[in-house]
Design a protein around this motif. Sequence first.
Motif, PDB file in Angstrom:
ATOM      1  N   ASP A 133       0.683  -1.140   0.056  1.00 38.01           N
ATOM      2  CA  ASP A 133      -0.073  -0.014   0.081  1.00 38.01           C
ATOM      3  C   ASP A 133       0.881   1.069   0.109  1.00 38.01           C
ATOM      4  OD1 ASP A 133      -1.711   2.093   1.101  1.00 38.01           O
ATOM      5  OD2 ASP A 133      -3.138   0.444   1.128  1.00 38.01           O
ATOM      6  N   ALA A 134       0.428   2.239  -0.663  1.00 37.20           N
ATOM      7  CA  ALA A 134       1.127   3.638  -0.858  1.00 37.20           C
ATOM      8  C   ALA A 134       1.372   4.312   0.632  1.00 37.20           C
ATOM      9  CB  ALA A 134       0.553   4.601  -1.797  1.00 37.20           C
ATOM     10  N   LYS A 135       0.219   3.853   1.517  1.00 40.40           N
ATOM     11  CA  LYS A 135       0.375   4.343   2.865  1.00 40.40           C
ATOM     12  C   LYS A 135       1.179   3.641   3.822  1.00 40.40           C
ATOM     13  CE  LYS A 135      -4.530   5.570   2.300  1.00 40.40           C
ATOM     14  NZ  LYS A 135      -5.614   5.535   2.759  1.00 40.40           N
ATOM     15  N   ASP A 136       1.778   2.731   3.392  1.00 42.44           N
ATOM     16  CA  ASP A 136       2.928   1.851   4.189  1.00 42.44           C
ATOM     17  C   ASP A 136       4.138   2.486   4.336  1.00 42.44           C
ATOM     18  OD1 ASP A 136       1.177  -0.340   4.057  1.00 42.44           O
ATOM     19  OD2 ASP A 136       2.311  -1.460   2.469  1.00 42.44           O
ATOM     20  N   PRO A 137       4.622   2.424   5.579  1.00 41.65           N
ATOM     21  CA  PRO A 137       6.140   3.411   5.921  1.00 41.65           C
ATOM     22  C   PRO A 137       7.021   2.660   4.795  1.00 41.65           C
ATOM     23  CG  PRO A 137       5.215   2.392   7.869  1.00 41.65           C
ATOM     24  CD  PRO A 137       4.300   1.868   6.824  1.00 41.65           C
ATOM     25  N   GLU A 138       7.952   3.773   4.345  1.00 41.29           N
ATOM     26  CA  GLU A 138       8.852   3.312   3.174  1.00 41.29           C
ATOM     27  C   GLU A 138       9.928   2.132   3.741  1.00 41.29           C
ATOM     28  OE1 GLU A 138      11.326   6.518   1.304  1.00 41.29           O
ATOM     29  OE2 GLU A 138       9.309   7.198   0.255  1.00 41.29           O
ATOM     30  N   GLY A 139      10.333   1.084   2.978  1.00 47.71           N
ATOM     31  CA  GLY A 139      10.999   0.264   3.484  1.00 47.71           C
ATOM     32  C   GLY A 139      10.287  -0.924   4.124  1.00 47.71           C
ATOM     33  N   THR A 140       8.823  -1.075   4.020  1.00 53.14           N
ATOM     34  CA  THR A 140       8.172  -1.884   4.675  1.00 53.14           C
ATOM     35  C   THR A 140       8.516  -3.307   3.948  1.00 53.14           C
ATOM     36  OG1 THR A 140       6.178  -0.692   5.330  1.00 53.14           O
ATOM     37  CG2 THR A 140       5.677  -3.031   5.260  1.00 53.14           C
ATOM     38  N   ARG A 141       8.601  -4.356   4.909  1.00 52.56           N
ATOM     39  CA  ARG A 141       9.017  -5.763   4.236  1.00 52.56           C
ATOM     40  C   ARG A 141       7.897  -6.599   3.998  1.00 52.56           C
ATOM     41  NH1 ARG A 141      13.166  -2.862   4.158  1.00 52.56           N
ATOM     42  NH2 ARG A 141      15.353  -3.811   4.081  1.00 52.56           N
ATOM     43  N   SER A 142       7.953  -7.468   2.907  1.00 53.84           N
ATOM     44  CA  SER A 142       6.688  -8.128   2.858  1.00 53.84           C
ATOM     45  C   SER A 142       6.876  -9.576   3.765  1.00 53.84           C
ATOM     46  CB  SER A 142       7.036  -9.127   1.397  1.00 53.84           C
ATOM     47  OG  SER A 142       6.261 -10.120   1.083  1.00 53.84           O
ATOM     48  N   THR A 143       5.793  -9.982   4.127  1.00 52.68           N
ATOM     49  CA  THR A 143       5.794 -11.165   5.044  1.00 52.68           C
ATOM     50  C   THR A 143       5.155 -12.440   4.469  1.00 52.68           C
ATOM     51  OG1 THR A 143       3.505 -10.372   5.915  1.00 52.68           O
ATOM     52  CG2 THR A 143       5.474  -9.800   7.070  1.00 52.68           C
ATOM     53  N   ALA A 144       4.851 -12.375   3.012  1.00 47.04           N
ATOM     54  CA  ALA A 144       4.274 -13.550   2.196  1.00 47.04           C
ATOM     55  C   ALA A 144       5.289 -14.517   2.573  1.00 47.04           C
ATOM     56  CB  ALA A 144       4.513 -13.346   0.711  1.00 47.04           C
ATOM     57  N   SER A 145       4.129 -15.757   2.470  1.00 45.24           N
ATOM     58  CA  SER A 145       4.881 -17.172   2.901  1.00 45.24           C
ATOM     59  C   SER A 145       5.606 -17.515   1.913  1.00 45.24           C
ATOM     60  CB  SER A 145       3.702 -18.080   3.206  1.00 45.24           C
ATOM     61  OG  SER A 145       2.778 -18.088   2.160  1.00 45.24           O
ATOM     62  N   ASN A 146       5.450 -17.287   0.438  1.00 47.37           N
ATOM     63  CA  ASN A 146       6.212 -17.699  -0.660  1.00 47.37           C
ATOM     64  C   ASN A 146       7.473 -17.219  -0.588  1.00 47.37           C
ATOM     65  OD1 ASN A 146       6.858 -17.942  -3.466  1.00 47.37           O
ATOM     66  ND2 ASN A 146       5.406 -19.857  -3.156  1.00 47.37           N
ATOM     67  N   PRO A 147       8.727 -17.842  -0.949  1.00 47.37           N
ATOM     68  CA  PRO A 147       9.799 -16.933  -0.984  1.00 47.37           C
ATOM     69  C   PRO A 147      10.021 -16.176  -2.203  1.00 47.37           C
ATOM     70  CG  PRO A 147      10.246 -19.181  -0.098  1.00 47.37           C
ATOM     71  CD  PRO A 147       8.801 -19.398  -0.632  1.00 47.37           C
ATOM     72  N   LEU A 148       9.579 -16.569  -3.412  1.00 50.43           N
ATOM     73  CA  LEU A 148       9.548 -15.944  -4.656  1.00 50.43           C
ATOM     74  C   LEU A 148       8.706 -14.743  -4.364  1.00 50.43           C
ATOM     75  CD1 LEU A 148      10.535 -15.562  -7.452  1.00 50.43           C
ATOM     76  CD2 LEU A 148       8.988 -17.032  -8.312  1.00 50.43           C
ATOM     77  N   VAL A 149       7.412 -14.981  -3.953  1.00 58.76           N
ATOM     78  CA  VAL A 149       6.552 -13.691  -3.731  1.00 58.76           C
ATOM     79  C   VAL A 149       7.213 -12.874  -3.058  1.00 58.76           C
ATOM     80  CG1 VAL A 149       4.433 -12.954  -3.217  1.00 58.76           C
ATOM     81  CG2 VAL A 149       4.267 -15.171  -4.472  1.00 58.76           C
ATOM     82  N   ARG A 150       7.663 -13.017  -1.818  1.00 58.41           N
ATOM     83  CA  ARG A 150       8.294 -12.262  -0.907  1.00 58.41           C
ATOM     84  C   ARG A 150       9.528 -11.522  -1.511  1.00 58.41           C
ATOM     85  NH1 ARG A 150       8.891 -15.754   2.634  1.00 58.41           N
ATOM     86  NH2 ARG A 150      11.161 -16.339   2.602  1.00 58.41           N
ATOM     87  N   TYR A 151      10.369 -12.049  -2.406  1.00 62.14           N
ATOM     88  CA  TYR A 151      11.425 -11.328  -3.038  1.00 62.14           C
ATOM     89  C   TYR A 151      10.806 -10.442  -3.968  1.00 62.14           C
ATOM     90  CZ  TYR A 151      15.065 -10.743  -6.432  1.00 62.14           C
ATOM     91  OH  TYR A 151      16.088 -10.340  -7.556  1.00 62.14           O
ATOM     92  N   LEU A 152      10.119 -10.796  -4.993  1.00 61.77           N
ATOM     93  CA  LEU A 152       9.572  -9.863  -5.957  1.00 61.77           C
ATOM     94  C   LEU A 152       8.808  -8.803  -5.220  1.00 61.77           C
ATOM     95  CD1 LEU A 152       8.367 -12.199  -8.762  1.00 61.77           C
ATOM     96  CD2 LEU A 152      10.265 -11.087  -8.844  1.00 61.77           C
TER      97      LEU A 152
END
Length: 355
Positions: free
Chosen positions: A236-255
């Motif tokens: 989301d554009a409202k997230d703090p800059e640099g927020t990291r993904s918590t996706a369970s899938n490593p490839l999704v998290r990377y992208l």
Amino acid sequence: MHLPRTRILLDNDTGIDDALALAYLSACEHVEIVAVTSTAGNVDADQVAANNRALLELCGQPQVPVLIGARAPLRIKLVTTEETHGPQGVGYAMLPNPTPAQESESGQDAVDFWIREARANPGELTALLSAPLTNFALALRREPQLPWLLGRVVIMGGAFYHQGNTTPTAEWNTHVDPHAAAEVYAAYSAAAAAGLDANKLPIVCSLDTTERFEMDPSLLTDLAAAAGCTEPEIVDAKDPEGTRSTASNPLVRYLSDALRFYFEFHRAYDQGYIAHVHDYFAAGIAAGTLEYRSRPATIDVETESPLLFGTTVADFRSLWGKAANASVVSWNDPQAGFLELVQRIGALAARLETN
């Protein structure tokens, strides 16, 4: 839909959109990535190679050779762009250290590898060039028959009727090494004059059409769903800059982590919370999965004027009286392209988790 097997030699400067393109090609089961050669551009060549090796391992393709080509442009000093792609070239994405750098079986460098493969497989290989054209220019110097030996050539670079993204008139890949780009187009002018089939001319994906591939963060939500992630991926554009993904899938998290940086960069330059994924579009053309239309042109590159340095000029009306040396993409379908992207990479991400 059955697609013919496609063998691709990829030259990139990874790079966030290069990373997306490489993940996409890894997801295309009809595509064989013969090698990935690394050119200095977005980051230095050694970092590009490290990014390529790590991402190929993540995508289940550790066997693909990754080689380093030119570490600097032909005549000018290298300028990298960490402010656009992050200090390591892939935004906020973090990966384990990849395996050590590879050389080809005979110890050849990237350019010699390309020439050897093209000679051994005449007409079979597609060259996808999503970086400055340094390596390709060097390859053409060593083997002037490359235009005949390669099956297809796809170039991401240039801007014609579109504002540049590096200077008002110049696109990044061409501006990094305009002398190399000028040599490549000159080589194809000579080849065209010598009777090269028009189907072998480079297909050029310029900013005029690549910037139509404007990625919205909601596509990452769709990608995570396609990959079978248990929780929705929301960027989301409202997230703090640099927020990291918590996706369970490593490839999704990377992208997701890579592209978040890209969204933030585009917003900082008043383009909105979006990402122009230029190299994915070029990869789709190379893979034969994305529709496009193109028109013949004669391309040259300005290498002298300080004001217009790196500007690409296309003659679509034969005003120069020269044979066409390229086929410039004039139309594409971003909506269909993004559906293809989500389906392919989502399926790959799901497969990797089950294997």
